[in-house]
Enzyme design. Structure first.
Site: not given
Ligand code: BG6
Length: 471
Positions: A361
């Site tokens: 991510e």
């Molecule tokens: C991570 C999570 O913390 O961040 C995701 O695993 C999440 O599920 C991503 O969507 C981004 O955070 P947000 O709050 O901007 O969607």
């Protein structure tokens, strides 16, 4: 240079993109009662203002979406299985065949284009019944429910899925016990004793899944997944450095157990000082010895820490708190942007563990505007997102030059989806714009953003074009 077999792709989670929250036998999960994400209260029953109930309707549009991922050249697609599609309540004996069939179809569609699925087993979507009835991971019975679930999906998909992650951002349970650990007891009322007992249960479950994966799928690779937010000292004062060390221990704990197979010494001190007695069942020590094949993590930002509570401005918009770094800019949601922090994090984890790393991510949540492009088609001129991703990927390449072994990179929300923290759709991460708004309006049509074509070239050139000036 990026290695030839580098796994380029994108990432999603079931609850943030599938919708169809009650279709084909799916049970309710904790996301169905959190219409405002972690920033708002939960509800007794699903309410219409909850964007996740429809989300971007991936459940019905996965073919179109995977085709678009293939057009970008994805080698890998990270997605999660919604636990409550497979076991709607979580504690029943027989799985839901329609739920299983759905993921069969999704994986087949990926393979049609040569895309490897990378599956998160549990991504912030515990079946609601397990949360309400058992208080989620506080209860040791969860290990058994999780074991039944993993045996079911490993058995079913062992020919189709090679890469697995046990829990999304497992360390976030310390900050968001309901979201991350399905713990129904309110955060303010939850004792540290119960919280760390829940952590222990998750760690045992994760090691057990690793053991079972190795037995049932010797060719597969199974990893853990943590939220990685590097912490810098606000000043060179030794007290700030110790503050950083202690905060880091709270996170390193999770990786230390997953990679080294036992509790680290600093936690024994922490437990003693906070009068916590984690109950180990006789078999736990042995189970924990089953360690992961690789480490995966999310990376969005870094923060600072100060030993002096009066110093610095409180950090905004992330799960871990901390204070703002005076040298960094922030996104519209207050997340401080730090590409070099990614090189630092990669080096630091590799030095510590010598395990392959997977960035699963990374990305920029921003408000996008759909406009008419030069060719007359609707698009988004998201140069800000391209700049963010480019700077981060250049730092990934630096880390590769540093000798860090990196398996791949899946940027977050490769197609716009609902935000986990705020449950909004206007916080967009995608290469693909989805016409859906926070008031529930929109056609759900998909549009390629400028970043779509950019990422396509990044993948096609295996990162070479990152060195060219942006146009
Ligand atoms: C991570 C999570 O913390 O961040 C995701 O695993 C999440 O599920 C991503 O969507 C981004 O955070 P947000 O709050 O901007 O969607």
């Amino acid at each position: 240079m990026f290695p030839k077999n580098f796994l380029w792709g994108g990432a999603t989670a079931a609850n943030q993109c599938e919708g169809a929250y009650l279709e084909d036998g799916k049970g309710l999960d904790i996301q169905d009662v959190t219409p405002k994400g972690i920033v708002g209260p939960r509800t007794e029953v699903p309410t219409e203002d909850n964007m996740k109930l429809v989300a971007i309707d991936f459940y019905h549009r996965y073919k179109e979406d995977i085709k678009l991922f293939a057009e970008m050249g994805f080698k890998v697609f990270r997605l999660s299985i919604a636990w409550s599609r497979i076991f709607p309540m979580g504690d029943e004996e027989q799985p839901n065949e329609k739920g299983l069939a759905f993921y069969d179809a999704v994986f087949d569609e990926c393979h049609k284009y040569g895309i490897e699925p990378l599956v998160t087993i549990s991504h912030y979507e515990t079946p609601l019944h397990l949360s309400k009835e058992y208080d989620g991971w506080v209860n040791r019975k969860m290990i058994g429910f999780y074991e039944k679930y993993v045996r079911t999906i490993f058995g079913r998909y062992k020919e189709k899925v090679k890469y697995w992650l046990t829990f999304n951002e497992i360390n976030s349970v310390l900050h968001e016990p309901f979201l991350s650990g399905g713990i129904y007891t309110e955060k303010e009322k939850l004792s540290r004793q119960d919280l760390y007992q829940a952590v222990h249960h998750e760690l045992v479950a994760s090691a057990l899944a690793t053991k079972i994966a190795h037995e049932m799928m010797p060719e597969a690779k199974i990893g853990c997944m943590v939220l990685n937010i590097p912490i810098y000292p606000l000043t060179p004062h030794p007290d700030d450095m110790i503050e950083v060390m202690e905060r880091r221990h709270m996170n390193d704990f999770f990786l230390d157990v997953h990679v080294r197979g036992r509790y680290p010494g600093y936690m024994k001190r922490y437990f003693k000082e906070h009068k916590i007695q984690v109950q180990f069942a006789p078999e736990d020590e042995e189970i924990l010895k089953h360690t992961v094949d690789f480490i995966s993590f999310s990376y969005y930002m870094s923060i600072c820490a100060s030993a002096d509570p009066d110093q610095g401005e409180a950090g905004r918009g992330n799960l871990m708190g901390g204070v703002m770094n005076p040298y960094l800019e922030a996104s519209e949601w207050g997340w401080q942007i730090d590409p070099k922090g990614l090189r630092y994090a990669l080096n630091e984890m590799y030095d510590r563990y010598q395990k392959p790393l997977f960035i699963v991510e990374n990305g920029l949540g921003a408000v996008d505007e759909l406009v008419e492009g030069k060719d007359g088609k609707l698009t988004v001129e998201d140069d800000y997102r391209i700049a963010y991703l480019k700077e981060h990927l250049l730092q990934v390449e630096e880390a590769i030059e540093d000798g860090v072994e990196i398996m791949g990179y899946t940027s977050w929300g490769c197609i716009d989806l609902v935000s986990a923290s705020t449950a909004e759709l206007r916080k967009r991460y995608g290469y693909i714009y989805v016409d859906r708004n926070d008031d529930g309006t929109g056609t759900l049509n998909r549009y390629k953003k400028k970043s779509f074509y950019w990422y396509q070239k990044v993948i096609e050139s295996n990162g070479e074009i990152l060195h060219q000036e942006l146009k």
